[in-house]
Design a protein around this motif. Structure first.
Motif, short mmCIF file in Angstrom:
data_model
loop_
_atom_site.label_atom_id
_atom_site.label_comp_id
_atom_site.label_asym_id
_atom_site.label_seq_id
_atom_site.Cartn_x
_atom_site.Cartn_y
_atom_site.Cartn_z
N SER A 108 20.66 -1.73 -5.94
CA SER A 108 19.97 -0.96 -6.95
C SER A 108 19.21 0.19 -6.30
O SER A 108 18.67 0.04 -5.20
CB SER A 108 19.00 -1.84 -7.74
OG SER A 108 17.95 -2.27 -6.92
N PRO A 109 19.16 1.34 -6.94
CA PRO A 109 18.48 2.49 -6.34
C PRO A 109 16.98 2.24 -6.12
O PRO A 109 16.41 2.76 -5.19
CB PRO A 109 18.68 3.61 -7.36
CG PRO A 109 19.76 3.16 -8.26
CD PRO A 109 19.80 1.68 -8.19
N ALA A 110 16.35 1.45 -6.95
CA ALA A 110 14.91 1.21 -6.82
C ALA A 110 14.59 0.44 -5.55
O ALA A 110 13.51 0.60 -4.99
CB ALA A 110 14.39 0.46 -8.04
N SER A 111 15.50 -0.40 -5.07
CA SER A 111 15.20 -1.20 -3.88
C SER A 111 15.23 -0.35 -2.62
O SER A 111 14.63 -0.71 -1.63
CB SER A 111 16.18 -2.36 -3.76
OG SER A 111 17.48 -1.87 -3.52
N SER A 153 8.57 6.01 -4.61
CA SER A 153 7.88 5.80 -5.87
C SER A 153 6.80 4.74 -5.75
O SER A 153 5.92 4.67 -6.60
CB SER A 153 8.89 5.39 -6.96
OG SER A 153 9.48 4.16 -6.61
N SER A 154 6.81 3.95 -4.70
CA SER A 154 5.80 2.91 -4.53
C SER A 154 4.58 3.50 -3.83
O SER A 154 4.63 4.54 -3.19
CB SER A 154 6.34 1.75 -3.74
OG SER A 154 6.55 2.14 -2.40
N ALA A 172 3.04 6.21 3.34
CA ALA A 172 3.81 6.37 4.57
C ALA A 172 4.32 7.79 4.74
O ALA A 172 4.51 8.24 5.86
CB ALA A 172 4.98 5.39 4.58
N GLN A 173 4.51 8.51 3.66
CA GLN A 173 4.99 9.89 3.72
C GLN A 173 3.85 10.88 3.90
O GLN A 173 4.09 12.07 4.08
CB GLN A 173 5.79 10.22 2.45
CG GLN A 173 7.03 9.40 2.26
CD GLN A 173 8.02 9.58 3.40
OE1 GLN A 173 8.17 10.67 3.93
NE2 GLN A 173 8.67 8.51 3.79
N ASN A 174 2.61 10.45 3.86
CA ASN A 174 1.45 11.32 3.97
C ASN A 174 1.31 11.78 5.42
O ASN A 174 1.32 10.98 6.35
CB ASN A 174 0.20 10.56 3.52
CG ASN A 174 -1.00 11.43 3.40
OD1 ASN A 174 -1.06 12.53 3.95
ND2 ASN A 174 -2.00 10.95 2.68
N SER A 175 1.15 13.09 5.65
CA SER A 175 1.05 13.61 7.01
C SER A 175 -0.24 13.15 7.68
O SER A 175 -0.27 12.95 8.90
CB SER A 175 1.15 15.13 7.02
OG SER A 175 0.05 15.69 6.33
#
Length: 73
Positions: free
Chosen positions: A15-18, A23-24, A30-33
């Motif tokens: 599933s794409p959500a996994s 989106s979590s 984790a994507q925050n610089s």
């Protein structure tokens, strides 16, 4: 004709959500610089602490003959 229905285990992992962590809350953090810089700084500090501990351990293992024991007490 082969069975083309996905098994329940395969359906849960495809599933794409996994696979999409963006989106979590954890994915956004984790994507925050800023978080990435903070994490890298933590790795650097951890490395420095390990080097200091290693230096002290080597000094203790080799012995420091420069000092003498004080038996005045």
């Amino acid at each position: 004709m082969p069975d083309t229905t996905p098994s329940p285990a395969h359906a849960a992992t495809s599933s794409p959500a996994s696979h999409d962590n963006s989106s979590s809350t954890a994915g956004r953090v984790a994507q925050n610089s800023f978080f990435e810089r903070f994490a890298r700084a933590g790795f650097v500090v951890s490395g420095i602490v390990h080097l200091i501990i290693g230096y002290i351990a080597i000094r203790l293992a080799l012995g420091d003959a420069a000092g003498t024991a004080d038996r005045a007490r």
